[in-house]
Design a protein around this motif. Structure first.
Motif, PDB file in Angstrom:
ATOM      1  N   UNK A 193     -49.203  32.044   9.599  1.00 25.53           N
ATOM      2  CA  UNK A 193     -49.905  31.052   8.790  1.00 25.53           C
ATOM      3  C   UNK A 193     -48.975  29.981   8.228  1.00 25.53           C
ATOM      4  N   UNK A 194     -47.681  30.080   8.535  1.00 28.64           N
ATOM      5  CA  UNK A 194     -46.718  29.094   8.039  1.00 28.64           C
ATOM      6  C   UNK A 194     -46.458  28.072   9.143  1.00 28.64           C
ATOM      7  N   UNK A 195     -46.890  26.823   8.969  1.00 31.36           N
ATOM      8  CA  UNK A 195     -46.637  25.813  10.000  1.00 31.36           C
ATOM      9  C   UNK A 195     -45.157  25.436  10.053  1.00 31.36           C
ATOM     10  N   UNK A 196     -44.682  25.191  11.241  1.00 30.16           N
ATOM     11  CA  UNK A 196     -43.311  24.730  11.379  1.00 30.16           C
ATOM     12  C   UNK A 196     -43.192  23.317  10.823  1.00 30.16           C
ATOM     13  N   UNK A 197     -42.056  23.029  10.238  1.00 29.82           N
ATOM     14  CA  UNK A 197     -41.829  21.753   9.556  1.00 29.82           C
ATOM     15  C   UNK A 197     -41.133  20.775  10.505  1.00 29.82           C
ATOM     16  N   UNK A 198     -41.674  19.582  10.686  1.00 32.07           N
ATOM     17  CA  UNK A 198     -40.992  18.588  11.526  1.00 32.07           C
ATOM     18  C   UNK A 198     -39.981  17.780  10.704  1.00 32.07           C
ATOM     19  N   UNK A 199     -39.187  16.985  11.419  1.00 33.49           N
ATOM     20  CA  UNK A 199     -38.248  16.094  10.752  1.00 33.49           C
ATOM     21  C   UNK A 199     -36.954  16.778  10.370  1.00 33.49           C
ATOM     22  N   UNK A 200     -36.173  16.087   9.542  1.00 32.19           N
ATOM     23  CA  UNK A 200     -34.867  16.577   9.121  1.00 32.19           C
ATOM     24  C   UNK A 200     -34.854  16.799   7.617  1.00 32.19           C
ATOM     25  N   UNK A 201     -34.202  17.867   7.195  1.00 33.15           N
ATOM     26  CA  UNK A 201     -34.013  18.128   5.767  1.00 33.15           C
ATOM     27  C   UNK A 201     -32.602  17.764   5.365  1.00 33.15           C
ATOM     28  N   UNK A 202     -32.487  17.000   4.292  1.00 28.45           N
ATOM     29  CA  UNK A 202     -31.174  16.665   3.745  1.00 28.45           C
ATOM     30  C   UNK A 202     -30.847  17.663   2.646  1.00 28.45           C
ATOM     31  N   UNK A 203     -29.840  18.515   2.859  1.00 29.67           N
ATOM     32  CA  UNK A 203     -29.524  19.518   1.844  1.00 29.67           C
ATOM     33  C   UNK A 203     -28.984  18.873   0.570  1.00 29.67           C
ATOM     34  N   UNK A 204     -29.119  19.585  -0.529  1.00 31.43           N
ATOM     35  CA  UNK A 204     -28.583  19.134  -1.809  1.00 31.43           C
ATOM     36  C   UNK A 204     -27.170  19.681  -1.966  1.00 31.43           C
ATOM     37  N   UNK A 205     -26.158  18.816  -2.004  1.00 29.03           N
ATOM     38  CA  UNK A 205     -24.777  19.306  -2.109  1.00 29.03           C
ATOM     39  C   UNK A 205     -24.548  20.100  -3.394  1.00 29.03           C
ATOM     40  N   UNK A 206     -23.631  21.042  -3.323  1.00 30.65           N
ATOM     41  CA  UNK A 206     -23.290  21.866  -4.477  1.00 30.65           C
ATOM     42  C   UNK A 206     -21.776  21.918  -4.626  1.00 30.65           C
ATOM     43  N   UNK A 207     -21.337  22.419  -5.763  1.00 27.27           N
ATOM     44  CA  UNK A 207     -19.917  22.641  -5.981  1.00 27.27           C
ATOM     45  C   UNK A 207     -19.518  23.954  -5.322  1.00 27.27           C
ATOM     46  N   UNK A 208     -18.367  23.964  -4.700  1.00 32.60           N
ATOM     47  CA  UNK A 208     -17.874  25.199  -4.101  1.00 32.60           C
ATOM     48  C   UNK A 208     -16.356  25.176  -4.107  1.00 32.60           C
ATOM     49  N   UNK A 209     -15.755  26.257  -3.692  1.00 32.05           N
ATOM     50  CA  UNK A 209     -14.300  26.368  -3.668  1.00 32.05           C
ATOM     51  C   UNK A 209     -13.871  26.901  -2.313  1.00 32.05           C
ATOM     52  N   UNK A 210     -12.608  26.665  -1.986  1.00 31.89           N
ATOM     53  CA  UNK A 210     -12.066  27.211  -0.743  1.00 31.89           C
ATOM     54  C   UNK A 210     -11.982  28.727  -0.838  1.00 31.89           C
ATOM     55  N   UNK A 211     -12.350  29.381   0.250  1.00 31.11           N
ATOM     56  CA  UNK A 211     -12.224  30.831   0.341  1.00 31.11           C
ATOM     57  C   UNK A 211     -11.576  31.168   1.682  1.00 31.11           C
ATOM     58  N   UNK A 212     -10.566  32.030   1.681  1.00 33.70           N
ATOM     59  CA  UNK A 212      -9.970  32.426   2.968  1.00 33.70           C
ATOM     60  C   UNK A 212     -10.928  33.280   3.772  1.00 33.70           C
TER      61      UNK A 212
END
Length: 285
Positions: free
Chosen positions: A137-156
């Protein structure tokens, strides 16, 4: 966050939550056998994807092709991967669910890199077809989604091994080397892309496709465990997984965890790095 307890490596398509509120769904279309390129995968993503899913390009986001001598899909540097995670909206406490279409290997690469970075991530069992079947019952979504950037850190990234460590393991038999490629490439009957045919000495063959059923979902943990144990994996011995370029071997590592087997490692340069060095011995059989 401890990724190995926060999410299992593989989750049922029916258990995938909606994107948002700390959940990122990643569409990582890739195929080992197909001729499609990133532009084609992006176009297919735009025709219909899981609602809220962001597109991840294996070559641009999960590889660094400026690196030479490290195989066909070298891993990105830690700072570059941190920047990619931030751009995709993946923070240290985000839960990530990744899927492919016909082949799970590209999505498995993202999941493994995230888990090896300490971020909760899981592969959606059966990919997009299974999700559609589980959510009719969930229709597939067309088009492109622009993610919302977040803060992150480097991880090995942990549990990676170098070519010299692989050579030592092959010589000393201190770890089990597992080749995830198709049997004909392992034996050296054919080699369509790499400099030489065959496999790394002492390696055994556990093709990643052997873990998949006809509908693209994974076999039971018990069946997968038996496959690895038959190849010599005991759960106590380190298992170094490799393939052609460090992508499909990620499926094997996740499958090991799914089956309750510990000590799964990845040789990211894989056979494309090994076979390019004429000083490295290659076996055929």
């Amino acid at each position: 966050m401890n990724s190995e307890t926060a999410l299992p490596p593989i989750v049922s398509a029916g258990d995938v939550p909606a994107a948002g509120d700390g959940v990122v769904i990643a569409d990582v279309r890739w195929s080992l056998s197909g001729p499609k390129d990133a532009a084609t995968f992006r176009e297919e993503y735009a025709t219909g994807h899981i609602p809220g899913a962001v597109f991840v390009d294996l070559d641009d986001d999960l590889s660094d092709h400026s690196v030479t001598g490290a195989g066909r899909h070298p891993l990105p540097r830690e700072d570059d991967f941190a920047a990619t995670r931030a751009r995709l909206g993946i923070g240290p406490d985000t839960r990530v669910y990744a899927y492919g279409t016909d082949d799970p290997a590209g999505a498995a690469r993202l999941v493994l890199m995230l888990r090896f970075s300490g971020i909760a991530a899981a592969l959606i069992d059966g990919g997009l077809p299974a999700y559609r079947a589980a959510h009719p019952d969930v229709p597939m979504e067309p088009g492109h989604n622009d993610p919302t950037p977040v803060e992150t850190v480097e991880e090995p990234l942990v549990r990676l091994v170098s070519i010299d460590e692989v050579a030592y393991a092959a010589h000393s038999r201190s770890a089990l080397l597992v080749d995830a490629r198709a049997p004909e490439r392992f034996r050296g009957d054919v080699e369509p892309v790499d400099p030489r045919a065959g496999h790394i000495p002492t390696a055994v063959n556990v093709p990643y496709a052997a873990h998949l059923q006809a509908d693209g979902t994974f076999r039971s943990p018990e069946q997968i465990r038996r496959t690895f144990e038959d190849a010599g994996a005991t759960g106590e011995r380190i298992v170094i997984n490799y393939c052609g370029s460090g992508v499909s071997a990620c499926v094997n590592v996740l499958a090991m965890e799914h089956a309750g087997l510990r000590h799964g490692y990845l040789f990211p340069g894989s056979f494309s790095e090994w076979s390019a060095d004429p000083q490295r011995e290659v076996e055929t059989r």
